[in-house]
Design an enzyme around this catalytic site. Structure first.
Site, PDB file in Angstrom:
ATOM      1  N   SER A 135      -1.230  -6.733   2.177  1.00  0.00           N
ATOM      2  CA  SER A 135      -1.109  -5.090   1.567  1.00  0.00           C
ATOM      3  C   SER A 135       0.374  -4.991   1.442  1.00  0.00           C
ATOM      4  CB  SER A 135      -1.708  -4.100   2.774  1.00  0.00           C
ATOM      5  OG  SER A 135      -1.105  -2.845   2.208  1.00  0.00           O
ATOM      6  N   LYS A 152      -3.838  -6.252  -1.967  1.00  0.00           N
ATOM      7  CA  LYS A 152      -3.992  -4.893  -2.114  1.00  0.00           C
ATOM      8  C   LYS A 152      -2.692  -4.296  -2.143  1.00  0.00           C
ATOM      9  CE  LYS A 152      -4.201  -1.579   1.732  1.00  0.00           C
ATOM     10  NZ  LYS A 152      -5.047  -0.933   2.949  1.00  0.00           N
ATOM     11  N   LYS A 194      -0.232  -0.798  -2.817  1.00  0.00           N
ATOM     12  CA  LYS A 194      -0.215   0.899  -2.607  1.00  0.00           C
ATOM     13  C   LYS A 194       0.243   1.530  -3.902  1.00  0.00           C
ATOM     14  CE  LYS A 194      -0.696   0.943   1.945  1.00  0.00           C
ATOM     15  NZ  LYS A 194      -1.587   1.673   2.581  1.00  0.00           N
ATOM     16  N   ASP A 249      -4.577   1.146  -2.736  1.00  0.00           N
ATOM     17  CA  ASP A 249      -4.771   2.117  -1.809  1.00  0.00           C
ATOM     18  C   ASP A 249      -3.793   3.300  -2.028  1.00  0.00           C
ATOM     19  OD1 ASP A 249      -4.870   3.682   0.658  1.00  0.00           O
ATOM     20  OD2 ASP A 249      -4.372   1.925   1.962  1.00  0.00           O
ATOM     21  N   GLU A 291      -8.996   2.678  -2.348  1.00  0.00           N
ATOM     22  CA  GLU A 291      -8.959   3.096  -1.113  1.00  0.00           C
ATOM     23  C   GLU A 291      -8.487   4.552  -1.082  1.00  0.00           C
ATOM     24  OE1 GLU A 291      -7.235   0.492   1.515  1.00  0.00           O
ATOM     25  OE2 GLU A 291      -7.341   1.563   3.250  1.00  0.00           O
ATOM     26  N   ASP A 295     -10.765   5.344   4.358  1.00  0.00           N
ATOM     27  CA  ASP A 295     -10.244   4.706   5.337  1.00  0.00           C
ATOM     28  C   ASP A 295      -9.742   6.251   6.227  1.00  0.00           C
ATOM     29  OD1 ASP A 295      -7.857   4.373   6.995  1.00  0.00           O
ATOM     30  OD2 ASP A 295      -6.571   3.295   5.640  1.00  0.00           O
ATOM     31  N   LYS A 343     -10.872   0.874  11.260  1.00  0.00           N
ATOM     32  CA  LYS A 343      -9.545   0.897  11.892  1.00  0.00           C
ATOM     33  C   LYS A 343      -9.946   1.485  13.308  1.00  0.00           C
ATOM     34  CE  LYS A 343      -6.151   1.172   8.689  1.00  0.00           C
ATOM     35  NZ  LYS A 343      -5.214   2.166   7.638  1.00  0.00           N
ATOM     36  N   GLY A 355      -5.415  -2.454   8.695  1.00  0.00           N
ATOM     37  CA  GLY A 355      -4.547  -2.693   9.540  1.00  0.00           C
ATOM     38  C   GLY A 355      -3.241  -1.673   9.436  1.00  0.00           C
TER      39      GLY A 355
HETATM   40  O1  OSB Z   1      -3.610   2.460   4.829  1.00  0.00           O
HETATM   41  O2  OSB Z   1      -4.146   0.721   5.233  1.00  0.00           O
HETATM   42  C1  OSB Z   1      -3.225   1.657   5.233  1.00  0.00           C
HETATM   43  C2  OSB Z   1      -0.192   0.460   7.069  1.00  0.00           C
HETATM   44  C3  OSB Z   1       0.107   1.502   7.924  1.00  0.00           C
HETATM   45  C4  OSB Z   1      -0.590   2.738   7.729  1.00  0.00           C
HETATM   46  C5  OSB Z   1      -1.776   2.709   6.694  1.00  0.00           C
HETATM   47  C6  OSB Z   1      -2.184   1.463   6.029  1.00  0.00           C
HETATM   48  C7  OSB Z   1      -1.211   0.436   6.098  1.00  0.00           C
HETATM   49  C8  OSB Z   1      -1.561  -0.810   5.296  1.00  0.00           C
HETATM   50  C9  OSB Z   1      -0.999  -1.937   6.093  1.00  0.00           C
HETATM   51  O3  OSB Z   1      -2.194  -0.782   4.289  1.00  0.00           O
HETATM   52  C10 OSB Z   1      -2.148  -2.832   6.444  1.00  0.00           C
HETATM   53  C11 OSB Z   1      -1.527  -3.975   7.261  1.00  0.00           C
HETATM   54  O4  OSB Z   1      -1.209  -3.826   8.552  1.00  0.00           O
HETATM   55  O5  OSB Z   1      -0.991  -5.148   6.806  1.00  0.00           O
HETATM   56 MG    MG Z   2      -5.463   2.751   3.892  1.00  0.00          MG
END
Ligand code: OSB
Ligand code: MG
Length: 370
Positions: free
Chosen positions: A135, A161, A163, A188, A213, A238, A262, A290
């Site tokens: 990510s 992924k 952001k 995401d 996402e 999520d 999660k 994650g």
């Molecule tokens: O939205 O998936 C999320 C990290 C912190 C808070 C929210 C998210 C995330 C990530 C990181 O996308 C995922 C990872 O741990 O690699």
């Molecule tokens: Mg997310």
């Protein structure tokens, strides 16, 4: 399991690189490490709240408060049968799922150690290694993002992924797609759009994404349904899925075609298992999300992702993608086929580096049954 002692360590760990999402930028990652002593066995859990209430309303501060003042009195000195017994005992505490989940994880570690079984064995995991991706946070520019994706692909990550947020969406995603026409790619938004401004996301529908996402508000399953109707690309929820009930609502409303699981957000691994089973019954694929976990939470995520309906790569990267120094002695490495091995040891299958824990600790609370 008689709970003899419980400790909460609020940790602050430097990330190898800042992680930026639509809700903010993290340079250090905070979390709360839970240690439970029961009949001579020690179990560990990770509460994935962090410093700011950006992902959801919880923070390491609220977690320390809820754990100390409300969860501890309900379990210290008590004989906890299993995870569902724990859920029953804390059911009077509204919300605070991340806090509850940290304790439940430590109970699972204890149960595994007592029975000499890994979490994968306890849960009936279906695979020895799990498919993973990376990510990538919002970067300075689209070209920096492409470079970052190139670096991770070079390291062996087969799923990316990225952001997104308003103003940093279509152009960034298109740039990565143009540079890597065949990479498995998803985005995401972390709840950054309303249904009205989601119109600007329509061009994403032609970029062959695995999923989009959580584009809309965390408490809005209904508008996600309206958006999903207009998209070919699967919407994945999520933040909106905070309980097995919410998973059912989303499935019944056809608000999404994929769910990110999660355990923290759902209030515990037992709840994550329920959502997994519910989605499997409804032919809805899931994957493991994650929260930039330490080796403790990462071990738990990998065990969870070994279950049969985790059919899409998880946001579970190698330890060195997050931390130069972790709180576990073990570290997780990426295999050449973009997988990570499921731990085989009892419980979580990891051990704590006590020195690292001490070095990263901001605050520590300890309670003994007297
Ligand atoms: O939205 O998936 C999320 C990290 C912190 C808070 C929210 C998210 C995330 C990530 C990181 O996308 C995922 C990872 O741990 O690699
Ligand atoms: Mg997310």
């Amino acid at each position: 399991m008689k709970i003899d002692a419980i400790r909460f360590d609020q940790l602050k760990m430097p990330l190898v690189s800042p992680f930026e999402t639509s809700f903010g930028r993290e340079i250090d990652r905070e979390c709360v490490l839970v240690t439970i002593q029961s009949e001579g066995v020690t179990g560990y859990g990770e509460c994935v709240a962090t410093h700011d209430p950006g992902y959801n309303y919880e923070t390491t501060g609220t977690a320390m408060h809820i754990l100390k003042d409300f969860v501890t009195p309900l379990i210290l000195g008590k004989d906890i049968k299993d995870a569902l017994d724990f859920q029953q005992r804390v059911s009077g505490i509204r919300g605070h799922n991340l806090a509850k989940a940290g304790v439940e994880m430590a109970l699972w570690d204890l149960m595994g150690k007592r029975e000499n079984k890994s979490l994968k064995e306890l849960w009936g995991g279906a695979r020895e290694k799990v498919e993973v991706g990376v990510s990538i946070g919002i970067q300075e520019s689209a070209s920096h993002l492409v470079q970052s994706a190139a670096d991770y692909i070079q390291q062996g990550y087969a799923r990316i992924k990225i952001k997104i947020k308003p103003g940093r969406d279509v152009e960034d995603t298109s740039a990565v797609r143009a540079a890597f026409p065949n990479i498995r790619l998803q985005v995401d938004a972390n709840s950054a759009y309303s249904l009205d401004d989601a119109k600007t996301l329509m061009p994403l529908d032609d970029l062959n994404l695995l999923l989009i996402e959580q584009p809309l508000f965390e408490d809005d399953i209904w508008d996600h349904r309206k958006l999903q109707e207009q998209l070919k690309t699967p919407v994945c929820l999520d933040e909106s899925i905070v309980s097995p009930r919410h998973a059912r609502y989303a499935i019944e409303m056809k608000a999404c075609r994929v769910i990110n699981i999660k355990a923290g957000r759902l209030g515990g691994l037992s709840q994550a298992l329920m959502v997994h089973d519910l989605c499997m019954e409804h032919n809805l694929p899931v994957w493991c999300g994650g929260m930039l976990e330490t080796g403790i939470g990462r071990a738990s995520n990998i065990a969870l992702a070994s279950l049969p309906n985790f059919v899409m790569p998880g946001d579970i990267s190698a330890s060195d993608r997050y931390y130069a120094r972790d709180v576990t002695n073990e570290c997780f490495v990426l295999n050449s086929d973009s997988t990570i091995d499921v731990p085989r040891g009892a419980g979580l299958g990891v051990t704590i580096d006590e020195k690292a824990l001490k070095d990263f600790s901001l605050a520590s609370l300890q309670f003994h049954n007297t």
